[in-house]
Scaffold this motif. Structure first.
Motif, PDB file in Angstrom:
ATOM      1  N   THR A 249     -24.947 -19.808  49.453  1.00 17.73           N
ATOM      2  CA  THR A 249     -25.855 -20.923  49.147  1.00 17.73           C
ATOM      3  C   THR A 249     -26.441 -21.524  50.416  1.00 17.73           C
ATOM      4  O   THR A 249     -27.652 -21.828  50.509  1.00 17.73           O
ATOM      5  N   THR A 250     -25.593 -21.717  51.430  1.00 15.87           N
ATOM      6  CA  THR A 250     -26.062 -22.279  52.703  1.00 15.87           C
ATOM      7  C   THR A 250     -27.059 -21.345  53.374  1.00 15.87           C
ATOM      8  O   THR A 250     -28.080 -21.784  53.945  1.00 15.87           O
ATOM      9  N   LYS A 251     -26.779 -20.018  53.308  1.00 12.48           N
ATOM     10  CA  LYS A 251     -27.698 -19.054  53.920  1.00 12.48           C
ATOM     11  C   LYS A 251     -29.046 -19.071  53.228  1.00 12.48           C
ATOM     12  O   LYS A 251     -30.110 -19.033  53.900  1.00 12.48           O
ATOM     13  N   ARG A 252     -29.020 -19.129  51.870  1.00  9.88           N
ATOM     14  CA  ARG A 252     -30.297 -19.168  51.139  1.00  9.88           C
ATOM     15  C   ARG A 252     -31.072 -20.444  51.480  1.00  9.88           C
ATOM     16  O   ARG A 252     -32.305 -20.420  51.667  1.00  9.88           O
ATOM     17  N   SER A 253     -30.360 -21.559  51.580  1.00  5.41           N
ATOM     18  CA  SER A 253     -31.043 -22.812  51.918  1.00  5.41           C
ATOM     19  C   SER A 253     -31.663 -22.747  53.300  1.00  5.41           C
ATOM     20  O   SER A 253     -32.799 -23.217  53.530  1.00  5.41           O
ATOM     21  N   ALA A 254     -30.950 -22.146  54.273  1.00 10.43           N
ATOM     22  CA  ALA A 254     -31.487 -22.030  55.643  1.00 10.43           C
ATOM     23  C   ALA A 254     -32.713 -21.127  55.679  1.00 10.43           C
ATOM     24  O   ALA A 254     -33.715 -21.421  56.356  1.00 10.43           O
ATOM     25  N   GLU A 255     -32.628 -20.003  54.944  1.00 11.75           N
ATOM     26  CA  GLU A 255     -33.781 -19.090  54.923  1.00 11.75           C
ATOM     27  C   GLU A 255     -34.991 -19.745  54.276  1.00 11.75           C
ATOM     28  O   GLU A 255     -36.135 -19.586  54.741  1.00 11.75           O
TER      29      GLU A 255
END
Length: 373
Positions: A249-255
């Motif tokens: 979830t954090t990776k998707r938000s950063a991308e």
């Protein structure tokens, strides 16, 4: 002669009831109650066989002899008689199936026989009637549970006791003293063997119960340990899956944030280029903006903090589970220890009872039996 036989109750129950009733009975004084009473009865003594038979009937010829026979329930009966005061007092000592001592005392006032339980402080328990034919009648007792009976001496010298109401009969034959003692010794040996067999069976039963409890306790501990391991594995898998989900979830938000930033910067550059063209600038200078990427260090820090918090919570849950398991195991071990304590106490009480019997001179085979009266 056996003092109490019932058609419906066993000898042990009758002996116990007789002992209770004997402690409460009242009647004429025993000949040894005082010196004056003893002297008055000694003055009545006689060695005349006819006078002795008139006073004591069948019991007069039984004095000085030993008798053995069989009770209606198949048990051995063994009794011996002797003159305490010739022609006045006969003592009956029955040693099997119950050990008791009684005295038959001639009453000159009513010409009957007063019976005393010498094992119950010489309590007066019965009054027997001697008939002209030599038979002796025992009245009913124990609220009618012990019926009326009559004792006679047959032509073979055997004491014959008949219960008219039930038709039961007890015949005690006269035997030499050495045979009398031999039969008693054999009966004691058989009873001791039976008691030892019962004792061994009880010990084996208790040991089997103890072994079973220990086996159940070990099985419960194994099941609890397996359950604890399964719970820990499931909890670890859940924590790992949650951490992976949070990371994704954090990776998707950063991308998504990077893509939005790039798109915003591109639009700003496109607007700037369009404005420069609109003002017809002569310069071919181009402004190339820099792409700003938001630093995701703070998100990573929060993720690590969340993962650490989940791991601490898992450790706390595991410690609580271990404590509950230890408490349950302690309760089980305490139950086994309490059972062992009860079994040891029962064995100690049995040894103490055997020691008390030995101190009183009571044979080991008769230690568990109750007093006849």
């Amino acid at each position: 002669m056996i003092a109490s036989i019932s058609k419906s109750l066993s000898g042990m129950l009758l002996a116990t009831c007789l002992a209770l009733l004997a402690g409460c009975a009242t009647g004429p004084a025993h000949y040894a109650a005082s010196d004056s009473t003893k002297a008055s009865f000694q003055a009545l003594q006689t060695t005349d066989p006819e006078l002795q038979a008139a006073r004591f009937g069948a019991y007069a010829k039984a004095a000085g002899k030993s008798f053995i026979g069989t009770l209606p329930d198949g048990q051995l009966a063994a009794c011996a008689y002797r003159w305490e005061i010739p022609g006045v007092v006969i003592e009956e000592h029955c040693r099997w199936p119950y050990n008791y001592l009684m005295a038959f005392q001639y009453n000159p006032e009513n010409r009957k026989l007063d019976v005393y339980n010498l094992h119950a402080n010489r309590a007066h328990i019965r009054e027997l009637t001697v008939f002209p034919d030599g038979s002796v009648e025992w009245p009913t007792a124990l609220l009618g549970l012990e019926p009326v009976s009559r004792v006679t001496l047959d032509e073979n010298g055997a004491l014959d006791r008949v219960f008219p109401g039930s038709g039961e009969r007890i015949a005690l034959r006269d035997v030499p003293r050495d045979e009398y003692e031999s039969v008693l010794a054999d009966a004691r040996a058989r009873k001791q063997f039976e008691e030892e067999s019962k004792s061994r069976a009880r010990i084996e039963f208790m040991q089997s119960i103890t072994s079973g409890l220990r086996g159940v306790s070990a099985q419960l501990r194994a099941e609890n340990e397996a359950k604890r391991q399964r719970d820990e594995q499931m909890r670890a898998a859940m924590i790992k899956a949650k951490a992976a989900e949070m990371q994704a979830t954090t990776k998707r938000s950063a991308e998504q944030q990077r893509a939005a930033t790039v798109e915003s910067q591109r639009r700003r550059e496109s607007d700037a280029t369009a404005q420069q063209r609109a003002t017809r600038s002569d310069g071919d200078k181009r402004s190339v903006g820099s792409i700003t990427v938001t630093d995701d260090t703070e998100a990573q820090r929060k993720l690590k903090q969340r993962v650490a918090e989940l791991e601490r919570q898992a450790a706390a849950d595991s410690a609580a589970q271990q404590q509950r398991l230890a408490e349950r195991q302690a309760r089980e071990e305490a139950a086994v220890a309490e059972f062992e304590k009860v079994r040891a106490k029962a064995a100690a009480e049995n040894q103490a009872r055997q020691a008390r019997c030995a101190a009183r001179g009571v044979p080991k085979a008769n230690c568990s039996g109750a007093s006849r009266q």
